[in-house]
Design a protein around this motif. Sequence first.
Motif, PDB file in Angstrom:
ATOM      1  N   ASP A 162      86.818  21.284   9.083  1.00 13.33           N
ATOM      2  CA  ASP A 162      87.784  20.506  10.158  1.00 13.33           C
ATOM      3  C   ASP A 162      88.797  21.281  11.044  1.00 13.33           C
ATOM      4  O   ASP A 162      89.204  20.887  12.048  1.00 13.33           O
ATOM      5  CB  ASP A 162      88.704  19.689   9.087  1.00 13.33           C
ATOM      6  N   ASP A 163      89.187  22.666  10.636  1.00 11.91           N
ATOM      7  CA  ASP A 163      89.453  23.646  11.591  1.00 11.91           C
ATOM      8  C   ASP A 163      89.078  24.036  12.770  1.00 11.91           C
ATOM      9  O   ASP A 163      89.622  24.602  13.583  1.00 11.91           O
ATOM     10  CB  ASP A 163      90.142  24.934  10.838  1.00 11.91           C
ATOM     11  N   ARG A 164      87.759  23.561  12.862  1.00  8.64           N
ATOM     12  CA  ARG A 164      86.935  24.081  14.028  1.00  8.64           C
ATOM     13  C   ARG A 164      87.226  23.036  15.209  1.00  8.64           C
ATOM     14  O   ARG A 164      86.926  23.435  16.430  1.00  8.64           O
ATOM     15  CB  ARG A 164      85.271  23.965  13.631  1.00  8.64           C
ATOM     16  N   VAL A 165      87.648  22.080  14.912  1.00 13.74           N
ATOM     17  CA  VAL A 165      87.963  20.853  16.123  1.00 13.74           C
ATOM     18  C   VAL A 165      89.534  20.414  15.743  1.00 13.74           C
ATOM     19  O   VAL A 165      90.085  20.665  14.903  1.00 13.74           O
ATOM     20  CB  VAL A 165      86.778  19.709  16.066  1.00 13.74           C
ATOM     21  N   GLU A 166      90.009  19.915  16.967  1.00 11.39           N
ATOM     22  CA  GLU A 166      91.323  19.285  17.049  1.00 11.39           C
ATOM     23  C   GLU A 166      91.105  17.903  17.620  1.00 11.39           C
ATOM     24  O   GLU A 166      90.279  17.574  18.285  1.00 11.39           O
ATOM     25  CB  GLU A 166      92.430  20.089  17.903  1.00 11.39           C
ATOM     26  N   TYR A 167      91.897  17.210  17.136  1.00 13.44           N
ATOM     27  CA  TYR A 167      91.906  15.679  17.543  1.00 13.44           C
ATOM     28  C   TYR A 167      93.114  15.326  18.278  1.00 13.44           C
ATOM     29  O   TYR A 167      94.335  15.617  17.926  1.00 13.44           O
ATOM     30  CB  TYR A 167      91.915  14.730  16.344  1.00 13.44           C
ATOM     31  N   ARG A 206      91.365   5.838  21.604  1.00 11.58           N
ATOM     32  CA  ARG A 206      90.327   6.560  21.157  1.00 11.58           C
ATOM     33  C   ARG A 206      90.823   7.969  20.464  1.00 11.58           C
ATOM     34  O   ARG A 206      91.869   7.887  20.812  1.00 11.58           O
ATOM     35  CB  ARG A 206      89.253   6.705  22.074  1.00 11.58           C
ATOM     36  N   VAL A 207      90.014   8.764  19.925  1.00 19.14           N
ATOM     37  CA  VAL A 207      90.287   9.964  19.393  1.00 19.14           C
ATOM     38  C   VAL A 207      89.469  11.041  20.174  1.00 19.14           C
ATOM     39  O   VAL A 207      88.241  11.109  19.775  1.00 19.14           O
ATOM     40  CB  VAL A 207      90.215  10.016  17.858  1.00 19.14           C
ATOM     41  N   GLU A 208      90.091  11.916  20.911  1.00 19.81           N
ATOM     42  CA  GLU A 208      89.484  12.691  21.521  1.00 19.81           C
ATOM     43  C   GLU A 208      88.957  13.952  20.622  1.00 19.81           C
ATOM     44  O   GLU A 208      89.933  14.272  19.843  1.00 19.81           O
ATOM     45  CB  GLU A 208      90.112  13.463  22.808  1.00 19.81           C
ATOM     46  N   VAL A 209      87.861  14.615  20.716  1.00 16.95           N
ATOM     47  CA  VAL A 209      87.747  15.828  19.865  1.00 16.95           C
ATOM     48  C   VAL A 209      87.659  17.193  20.998  1.00 16.95           C
ATOM     49  O   VAL A 209      87.203  16.787  21.898  1.00 16.95           O
ATOM     50  CB  VAL A 209      86.372  15.852  19.173  1.00 16.95           C
ATOM     51  N   ARG A 210      88.556  17.850  20.557  1.00 18.80           N
ATOM     52  CA  ARG A 210      88.327  19.232  21.361  1.00 18.80           C
ATOM     53  C   ARG A 210      88.152  20.496  20.516  1.00 18.80           C
ATOM     54  O   ARG A 210      88.404  20.527  19.217  1.00 18.80           O
ATOM     55  CB  ARG A 210      89.870  19.496  21.876  1.00 18.80           C
ATOM     56  N   CYS A 211      87.561  21.472  21.124  1.00 20.02           N
ATOM     57  CA  CYS A 211      87.290  23.018  20.390  1.00 20.02           C
ATOM     58  C   CYS A 211      88.736  23.507  20.039  1.00 20.02           C
ATOM     59  O   CYS A 211      89.558  23.525  20.839  1.00 20.02           O
ATOM     60  CB  CYS A 211      86.565  23.661  21.281  1.00 20.02           C
ATOM     61  N   SER A 252      88.669  23.205  24.850  1.00 15.07           N
ATOM     62  CA  SER A 252      87.793  22.458  25.588  1.00 15.07           C
ATOM     63  C   SER A 252      87.363  21.035  25.149  1.00 15.07           C
ATOM     64  O   SER A 252      87.217  20.892  23.843  1.00 15.07           O
ATOM     65  CB  SER A 252      86.295  23.207  25.849  1.00 15.07           C
ATOM     66  N   HIS A 253      87.419  20.245  26.040  1.00 13.84           N
ATOM     67  CA  HIS A 253      86.975  18.721  25.647  1.00 13.84           C
ATOM     68  C   HIS A 253      85.332  18.763  25.119  1.00 13.84           C
ATOM     69  O   HIS A 253      84.535  19.187  25.727  1.00 13.84           O
ATOM     70  CB  HIS A 253      87.160  17.841  26.866  1.00 13.84           C
ATOM     71  N   LEU A 254      85.211  18.021  23.983  1.00 12.86           N
ATOM     72  CA  LEU A 254      83.905  18.060  23.366  1.00 12.86           C
ATOM     73  C   LEU A 254      83.281  16.475  23.502  1.00 12.86           C
ATOM     74  O   LEU A 254      82.117  16.411  23.725  1.00 12.86           O
ATOM     75  CB  LEU A 254      83.795  18.607  21.997  1.00 12.86           C
ATOM     76  N   GLY A 255      84.120  15.756  23.233  1.00 10.25           N
ATOM     77  CA  GLY A 255      83.727  14.216  23.195  1.00 10.25           C
ATOM     78  C   GLY A 255      84.798  13.384  22.378  1.00 10.25           C
ATOM     79  O   GLY A 255      86.028  13.731  22.431  1.00 10.25           O
ATOM     80  N   HIS A 256      84.412  12.467  21.674  1.00 16.03           N
ATOM     81  CA  HIS A 256      85.364  11.585  20.912  1.00 16.03           C
ATOM     82  C   HIS A 256      84.659  11.339  19.619  1.00 16.03           C
ATOM     83  O   HIS A 256      83.583  11.326  19.350  1.00 16.03           O
ATOM     84  CB  HIS A 256      85.376  10.348  21.528  1.00 16.03           C
TER      85      HIS A 256
END
Length: 139
Positions: free
Chosen positions: A82-87, A97-102, A107-111
């Motif tokens: 869980d600490d590898r991505v932020e929401y 929606r919930v965006e997923v970033r590094c 950096s933007h990864l997706g959702h």
Amino acid sequence: MQPTGRSYPVTIADIQWREKLSPQEFHVLREGGTEPPFVGEYTDTTTEGVYACRACGAELFRSDTKFASHCGWPSFYSPLADDRVEYLEDRSMGMKRVEVRCASCGSHLGHVFEGEGYDTPTDQRYCINSISLTLQPKP
């Protein structure tokens, strides 16, 4: 991309990101864009390994959490940790929606989506742009 007000372990000026990334990579990773569906190199890949952030190299997802969602982008049911991505909350495109970033470079990864009925342990689908990732195959 909306600023988070957070500082990241990997901080690079936009001019350096532009030198490091292709225009398409920059658009998705640093401007929050989306690649077209069904064109990414990892959409249907089944190679074992670890998927890392294309911008900074942080390890994000394992191939054993990747599943065939047939949505047009690589799908995972959980990040490596869980600490590898932020929401972040994303209210663009007229929906919530919930965006997923590094978490390392922002950096933007997706959702990530929940409750879609996929037969996965988490009932989540991390819908991630192929162009945001690099695959490090298992030796």
